[in-house]
Write a protein that holds these residues in place. Sequence first.
Motif, short mmCIF file in Angstrom:
data_model
loop_
_atom_site.label_atom_id
_atom_site.label_comp_id
_atom_site.label_asym_id
_atom_site.label_seq_id
_atom_site.Cartn_x
_atom_site.Cartn_y
_atom_site.Cartn_z
N ASP A 1 3.62 47.04 -13.46
CA ASP A 1 4.65 47.38 -14.43
C ASP A 1 5.97 46.72 -14.06
N PRO A 2 6.72 46.27 -15.06
CA PRO A 2 8.05 45.73 -14.77
C PRO A 2 9.04 46.87 -14.53
N TYR A 3 10.32 46.54 -14.46
CA TYR A 3 11.37 47.55 -14.23
C TYR A 3 11.39 48.55 -15.39
N ARG A 4 11.45 49.84 -15.03
CA ARG A 4 11.54 50.89 -16.04
C ARG A 4 12.97 51.40 -16.05
N ARG A 5 13.59 51.45 -17.21
CA ARG A 5 15.02 51.80 -17.24
C ARG A 5 15.24 53.26 -16.84
N GLN A 6 16.43 53.54 -16.28
CA GLN A 6 16.76 54.89 -15.83
C GLN A 6 17.67 55.58 -16.82
N VAL A 7 17.53 56.90 -16.90
CA VAL A 7 18.37 57.70 -17.78
C VAL A 7 19.02 58.80 -16.95
N ILE A 8 20.31 59.00 -17.16
CA ILE A 8 21.04 60.02 -16.40
C ILE A 8 21.34 61.21 -17.32
N THR A 9 21.22 62.42 -16.78
CA THR A 9 21.60 63.60 -17.56
C THR A 9 22.59 64.43 -16.76
N PHE A 10 23.47 65.10 -17.49
CA PHE A 10 24.51 65.91 -16.85
C PHE A 10 24.22 67.39 -17.00
N LYS A 11 24.90 68.18 -16.19
CA LYS A 11 24.86 69.64 -16.37
C LYS A 11 26.20 70.22 -15.93
N ASN B 1 17.13 47.69 -23.34
CA ASN B 1 17.70 47.10 -24.54
C ASN B 1 19.21 46.97 -24.31
N ALA B 2 19.66 45.72 -24.30
CA ALA B 2 21.07 45.47 -23.94
C ALA B 2 22.03 46.22 -24.87
N ILE B 3 21.68 46.33 -26.14
CA ILE B 3 22.60 46.99 -27.09
C ILE B 3 22.70 48.48 -26.79
N VAL B 4 21.54 49.10 -26.49
CA VAL B 4 21.54 50.52 -26.16
C VAL B 4 22.40 50.76 -24.91
N GLU B 5 22.21 49.90 -23.91
CA GLU B 5 22.97 50.05 -22.66
C GLU B 5 24.46 49.87 -22.91
N MET B 6 24.80 48.91 -23.74
CA MET B 6 26.22 48.65 -24.04
C MET B 6 26.84 49.86 -24.73
N ALA B 7 26.13 50.40 -25.72
CA ALA B 7 26.65 51.56 -26.46
C ALA B 7 26.85 52.74 -25.51
N ASP B 8 25.90 52.90 -24.61
CA ASP B 8 25.96 53.98 -23.62
C ASP B 8 27.16 53.78 -22.70
N MET B 9 27.38 52.53 -22.34
CA MET B 9 28.46 52.22 -21.41
C MET B 9 29.81 52.48 -22.08
N ARG C 1 22.59 66.11 -13.38
CA ARG C 1 21.39 66.93 -13.28
C ARG C 1 20.30 66.12 -12.58
N ASP C 2 19.92 65.01 -13.16
CA ASP C 2 19.03 64.08 -12.45
C ASP C 2 19.03 62.71 -13.12
N ILE C 3 18.50 61.76 -12.39
CA ILE C 3 18.35 60.40 -12.92
C ILE C 3 16.86 60.14 -13.02
N LYS C 4 16.36 59.97 -14.25
CA LYS C 4 14.91 59.84 -14.44
C LYS C 4 14.58 58.48 -15.04
N VAL D 1 24.35 53.69 -13.18
CA VAL D 1 22.96 53.64 -13.64
C VAL D 1 22.79 52.58 -14.73
N ILE D 2 23.76 52.50 -15.64
CA ILE D 2 23.69 51.51 -16.71
C ILE D 2 23.74 50.09 -16.12
N ALA D 3 24.59 49.91 -15.12
CA ALA D 3 24.69 48.60 -14.47
C ALA D 3 23.35 48.22 -13.85
N GLU D 4 22.68 49.20 -13.22
CA GLU D 4 21.37 48.93 -12.62
C GLU D 4 20.39 48.49 -13.70
N ASN D 5 20.42 49.19 -14.84
CA ASN D 5 19.52 48.84 -15.94
C ASN D 5 19.75 47.42 -16.43
#
Lengths: 136, 135
Positions: free
Chosen positions: A41-51, A99-107, A66-69, A23-27
Motif C-alpha cells: 500500500d502507498p501512503y495513507r493520509r492522516q486525519v486529526i480530530t479534536f476534543k 487530494n491536494a485540494i482537500v488538504e489545502m481547504a483543511d489548511m 483526540r487522536d490522529i488516524k 498533519v496536513i504538511a505530512e499528508n
Amino acid sequence: MDLTKAMEVSASGMYAQGKRVRVIAENIANADSTAEKPGGDPYRRQVITFKALLDRATGVEKVGVRDIKRDQVTQFGERYEPAHPAADANGYVKTANVNAIVEMADMREAQRSYEANLNLIGMSKNMIQKAIDLLR
Amino acid sequence: MDLRKIPLFDMMARRLAWLGQRQQVLATNIANADTPEYKPRDVKPLDFAVMARGQMGPLQPTVTNPKHLVSATARPETAGKQKSKDPVETTISGNAVTLEEELMKANQNATDYELTTNLYRKHLAMFREALRSNN
C-alpha cells in the motif's frame, strides 16, 4: 484571573491547530509516496480530530487532540507506469489517497482558527492592559 | 476610603469581573471551533436590576415585634455558564460554533471592558477633583 485563563485557553487552541497543520504538511509531503514492492500500500493520509478537555488545575475547558488516524475511507489512486518498482502485472501503481485540494481547504480552515485564537489573545491582553492602566 | 463601599464602584468592579469571565468562556468557544459535538456557551447576562437590588439588599418588612418572622435574605445569583441560544449553524460533526459570531461577542466584550475601566477612571478623577485643595 479569568483573563489570563482566557489566554491559556486560546493558546491551547493555537497549539491544537498547529498540530493540525503539521498533519496536513505530512499528508502533502507524502502525496507521491508509493509502496516499495508490487501489492504493497502507498501512503495513507492522516486525519486529526479534536476534543474539549477539562484542565483540572485551572478549571477551564481547553482543546486537545483526540487522536490522529489513518483515512481508511478514501480510495487509493492508480497510475499507469510499468517501469515503476511497485507496478503490478498490468503496469499500474497505487498512489496515495491524498487530494491536494482537500488538504489545502483543511489548511486554510486551520489557519483561520489559528488567527481567531491569536486575535483573542491580543484582545484579552488589551483588556488586562486596560485594567492595569487604572493604576495610572 | 473603601471604594467598594460606594455602590457605583462596586458595580463597576463586578462588571469587570463578569466581563473577564465572559472573555474566558468566549475564548473556550473559539478554541473549540473545530471540536466535534461542541456547543458554544455564554454567561448569563449581568442584570442591572439584580445588581442594584444586590446593592440595596432585598426589601425587608420592618420588624416591630419580636414575634415577626424575618425572611432569609435572597442573595442575587452569580453569573453561571449556560448554552447559547439559537446556534447560527451546526456542522455535520455536531459543532455549533460560528467564528464570526464569537469574535463579534468577544469584540463587544473588549469594548465594554474599556468602557467600564474608563468610567472607573473618570469617577476617580472626579473624586480627586473634589479632594484637591482650593488654591
